[in-house]
Design a protein around this motif. Structure first.
Motif, PDB file in Angstrom:
ATOM      1  N   LYS A  10       0.908  -0.970   0.090  1.00  0.00           N
ATOM      2  CA  LYS A  10      -0.141  -0.012  -0.022  1.00  0.00           C
ATOM      3  C   LYS A  10       0.788   1.274   0.095  1.00  0.00           C
ATOM      4  O   LYS A  10       2.054   1.269   0.401  1.00  0.00           O
ATOM      5  CB  LYS A  10      -0.908  -0.056   1.233  1.00  0.00           C
ATOM      6  N   LEU A  11       0.254   2.421  -0.439  1.00  0.00           N
ATOM      7  CA  LEU A  11       1.188   3.698  -0.863  1.00  0.00           C
ATOM      8  C   LEU A  11       1.154   4.445   0.309  1.00  0.00           C
ATOM      9  O   LEU A  11      -0.192   4.615   1.076  1.00  0.00           O
ATOM     10  CB  LEU A  11       0.821   4.274  -2.114  1.00  0.00           C
ATOM     11  N   LEU A  12       2.256   5.206   0.863  1.00  0.00           N
ATOM     12  CA  LEU A  12       2.452   6.202   1.586  1.00  0.00           C
ATOM     13  C   LEU A  12       2.659   7.417   0.950  1.00  0.00           C
ATOM     14  O   LEU A  12       3.872   7.393   0.354  1.00  0.00           O
ATOM     15  CB  LEU A  12       3.404   5.877   2.812  1.00  0.00           C
ATOM     16  N   GLU A  13       2.007   8.271   0.749  1.00  0.00           N
ATOM     17  CA  GLU A  13       2.092   9.471  -0.140  1.00  0.00           C
ATOM     18  C   GLU A  13       2.609  10.766   0.541  1.00  0.00           C
ATOM     19  O   GLU A  13       2.204  10.751   2.042  1.00  0.00           O
ATOM     20  CB  GLU A  13       0.829   9.659  -1.236  1.00  0.00           C
ATOM     21  N   TYR A  14       3.284  11.415  -0.066  1.00  0.00           N
ATOM     22  CA  TYR A  14       3.871  12.631   0.515  1.00  0.00           C
ATOM     23  C   TYR A  14       3.008  13.594   0.736  1.00  0.00           C
ATOM     24  O   TYR A  14       1.803  13.883   0.089  1.00  0.00           O
ATOM     25  CB  TYR A  14       5.067  13.365  -0.446  1.00  0.00           C
ATOM     26  N   VAL A  15       3.198  14.241   2.127  1.00  0.00           N
ATOM     27  CA  VAL A  15       2.102  14.958   2.624  1.00  0.00           C
ATOM     28  C   VAL A  15       2.672  16.579   2.630  1.00  0.00           C
ATOM     29  O   VAL A  15       1.929  17.485   2.122  1.00  0.00           O
ATOM     30  CB  VAL A  15       1.501  14.733   3.805  1.00  0.00           C
ATOM     31  N   THR A  16       3.777  16.508   3.462  1.00  0.00           N
ATOM     32  CA  THR A  16       4.221  17.775   3.868  1.00  0.00           C
ATOM     33  C   THR A  16       5.665  17.737   4.392  1.00  0.00           C
ATOM     34  O   THR A  16       6.225  16.605   4.487  1.00  0.00           O
ATOM     35  CB  THR A  16       3.612  18.729   4.935  1.00  0.00           C
ATOM     36  N   THR A  17       6.325  18.739   4.355  1.00  0.00           N
ATOM     37  CA  THR A  17       7.770  18.713   4.918  1.00  0.00           C
ATOM     38  C   THR A  17       7.655  19.770   6.513  1.00  0.00           C
ATOM     39  O   THR A  17       7.422  20.873   6.218  1.00  0.00           O
ATOM     40  CB  THR A  17       9.017  19.449   3.947  1.00  0.00           C
ATOM     41  N   ASN A  18       8.231  19.090   7.451  1.00  0.00           N
ATOM     42  CA  ASN A  18       7.942  19.784   8.742  1.00  0.00           C
ATOM     43  C   ASN A  18       9.279  20.917   8.888  1.00  0.00           C
ATOM     44  O   ASN A  18       9.975  20.915   8.180  1.00  0.00           O
ATOM     45  CB  ASN A  18       8.071  18.642   9.755  1.00  0.00           C
ATOM     46  N   ARG A  19       9.258  21.524   9.827  1.00  0.00           N
ATOM     47  CA  ARG A  19      10.344  22.559  10.148  1.00  0.00           C
ATOM     48  C   ARG A  19      11.618  22.138  10.353  1.00  0.00           C
ATOM     49  O   ARG A  19      12.738  22.486  10.231  1.00  0.00           O
ATOM     50  CB  ARG A  19       9.851  23.600  11.274  1.00  0.00           C
ATOM     51  N   ASN A  20      11.847  20.700  10.720  1.00  0.00           N
ATOM     52  CA  ASN A  20      12.981  19.966  11.228  1.00  0.00           C
ATOM     53  C   ASN A  20      13.618  19.466   9.735  1.00  0.00           C
ATOM     54  O   ASN A  20      14.888  18.797   9.726  1.00  0.00           O
ATOM     55  CB  ASN A  20      13.084  19.137  11.986  1.00  0.00           C
ATOM     56  N   GLY A  21      13.015  19.662   8.661  1.00  0.00           N
ATOM     57  CA  GLY A  21      13.492  19.204   7.225  1.00  0.00           C
ATOM     58  C   GLY A  21      13.140  17.847   6.967  1.00  0.00           C
ATOM     59  O   GLY A  21      13.845  16.900   6.294  1.00  0.00           O
ATOM     60  N   TYR A  22      12.329  17.222   7.785  1.00  0.00           N
ATOM     61  CA  TYR A  22      11.955  15.572   7.253  1.00  0.00           C
ATOM     62  C   TYR A  22      10.536  15.926   6.419  1.00  0.00           C
ATOM     63  O   TYR A  22       9.395  16.374   6.793  1.00  0.00           O
ATOM     64  CB  TYR A  22      11.477  15.132   8.612  1.00  0.00           C
ATOM     65  N   ARG A  23      10.594  15.188   5.271  1.00  0.00           N
ATOM     66  CA  ARG A  23       9.342  15.087   4.401  1.00  0.00           C
ATOM     67  C   ARG A  23       8.507  13.878   5.096  1.00  0.00           C
ATOM     68  O   ARG A  23       9.076  12.814   5.333  1.00  0.00           O
ATOM     69  CB  ARG A  23       9.705  14.673   3.015  1.00  0.00           C
ATOM     70  N   GLU A  24       7.112  14.160   5.096  1.00  0.00           N
ATOM     71  CA  GLU A  24       6.104  13.357   5.748  1.00  0.00           C
ATOM     72  C   GLU A  24       5.285  12.374   4.787  1.00  0.00           C
ATOM     73  O   GLU A  24       4.984  13.296   3.728  1.00  0.00           O
ATOM     74  CB  GLU A  24       5.407  14.022   6.742  1.00  0.00           C
ATOM     75  N   TYR A  25       5.419  11.221   4.792  1.00  0.00           N
ATOM     76  CA  TYR A  25       4.583  10.415   4.133  1.00  0.00           C
ATOM     77  C   TYR A  25       3.584   9.591   5.078  1.00  0.00           C
ATOM     78  O   TYR A  25       3.958   8.954   5.904  1.00  0.00           O
ATOM     79  CB  TYR A  25       5.501   9.206   3.368  1.00  0.00           C
ATOM     80  N   LYS A  26       2.368   9.622   4.431  1.00  0.00           N
ATOM     81  CA  LYS A  26       1.067   9.000   5.268  1.00  0.00           C
ATOM     82  C   LYS A  26       0.336   8.043   4.318  1.00  0.00           C
ATOM     83  O   LYS A  26       0.144   8.347   3.173  1.00  0.00           O
ATOM     84  CB  LYS A  26       0.365  10.132   5.878  1.00  0.00           C
ATOM     85  N   THR A  77       2.706   6.973   9.513  1.00  0.00           N
ATOM     86  CA  THR A  77       3.618   8.082   9.031  1.00  0.00           C
ATOM     87  C   THR A  77       4.948   7.702   8.941  1.00  0.00           C
ATOM     88  O   THR A  77       5.467   7.146   9.877  1.00  0.00           O
ATOM     89  CB  THR A  77       3.551   9.371   9.982  1.00  0.00           C
ATOM     90  N   VAL A  78       5.674   7.623   7.939  1.00  0.00           N
ATOM     91  CA  VAL A  78       6.979   7.682   7.606  1.00  0.00           C
ATOM     92  C   VAL A  78       7.737   8.980   7.243  1.00  0.00           C
ATOM     93  O   VAL A  78       7.043   9.652   6.354  1.00  0.00           O
ATOM     94  CB  VAL A  78       7.432   6.636   6.612  1.00  0.00           C
ATOM     95  N   THR A  79       8.850   9.275   8.030  1.00  0.00           N
ATOM     96  CA  THR A  79       9.403  10.545   7.546  1.00  0.00           C
ATOM     97  C   THR A  79      10.692  10.189   6.870  1.00  0.00           C
ATOM     98  O   THR A  79      11.593   9.156   7.142  1.00  0.00           O
ATOM     99  CB  THR A  79       9.762  11.302   9.133  1.00  0.00           C
TER     100      THR A  79
END
Length: 272
Positions: A154-170, A194-196
């Motif tokens: 199953k896919l975990l798609e990109y959602v946003t990039t947090n202030r610490n520089g980590y891209r979040e995939y949910k 959520t995978v960062t």
């Protein structure tokens, strides 16, 4: 050490109303009353104490070439940048390889070393995951589509990039609700995994791949004969293990003498 979160109210000139603004968390750091410049050191099973740390670099012959004294509560991966840029500039073009321990395996350090045209040899670092849960490497990253694929395909798609520089995939909660591995994947109330991934994660992956090269097997074991020997001799023979001085500058002066003695001893052995 605790974190405090609070809110403030600011006046909006356009609407004439007060707006609630969340204040970023602040850390309350314990400070010594007798030596405020020291830091609370804690590592593994060692007893907590106020101390100083020494970010130290040596060459392949065991000669100390650069060091920096910092409070004991400063992580090695942070104080690394107090020394490495100066060292890299001074010996520009002469440093080919850098050997560090697992505490330095961060995307920022990997990026800095690789961009300087050097190779970084580090050990394997076990993923920090709860027992019984999937490891991060169980989720495959698809670089072409910029997404992660879970063990159930199953896919975990990109959602946003947090202030610490980590891209979040949910993940999609609908896919997770009926998943037989939900208990091994996430404990979130909305059944969403959520995978960062750090924006410089590719540099870290490139460094980790060097562990499988013949050069790593030849160069990394030399660490116990160089920098580990520097600290072992300095602690056992030159009182680096303890300090009777207060203040950052005094401790740095003392360590300068200790490492000078160490270098002179190694040089004397070469002449014998």
């Amino acid at each position: 050490m605790k974190e405090a979160r609070d809110t403030e109210y600011q006046f909006d000139e356009e609407t004439g109303e007060e707006i609630e603004v969340e204040v970023r968390p602040t850390k309350h750091i314990k400070q010594s009353r007798t030596d405020p410049e020291s830091g609370l050191f804690h590592k593994g099973e060692k007893e907590r104490c106020f101390a100083y740390s020494h970010q130290t670099f040596c060459d392949r012959h065991g000669f100390v070439v650069r060091f920096k004294t910092v409070p004991g509560n400063v992580h090695d991966s942070v104080s690394f940048f107090d020394v490495y840029p100066v060292l890299s500039e001074k010996f520009k073009g002469k440093i080919q390889n850098l050997v560090l321990d697992a505490g330095y395996v961060t995307p920022a350090i990997c990026r800095a070393v690789l961009q300087a045209g050097q190779k970084l040899y580090v050990p394997y670092k076990r993923p920090m995951t709860k027992k019984g849960f999937f490891r991060k490497y169980d989720y495959v990253y698809d670089e072409a589509y910029d997404c992660y694929i879970c063990p159930q395909i199953k896919l975990l798609e990109y959602v946003t990039t947090n202030r610490n520089g980590y891209r979040e995939y949910k993940s999609d909660p609908k896919d997770c609700e009926s998943c037989p591995f939900l208990s091994r994947c996430t404990q979130s109330g909305n059944h969403q995994k959520t995978v960062t991934r750090h924006i410089w994660e590719a540099y870290k992956e490139e460094v980790n791949e060097l562990r499988y090269t013949p050069e790593w097997k030849e160069i990394y074991p030399q660490r116990k004969e160089t920098i580990e020997r520097v600290f072992a001799d300095s602690k056992e023979q030159h009182n680096l293990r303890y300090t009777r001085l207060r203040g950052l500058m005094k401790n740095e002066h003392q360590v300068s003498l200790i490492f000078a003695f160490h270098n002179l001893k190694r040089m004397a052995r070469w002449t014998q």
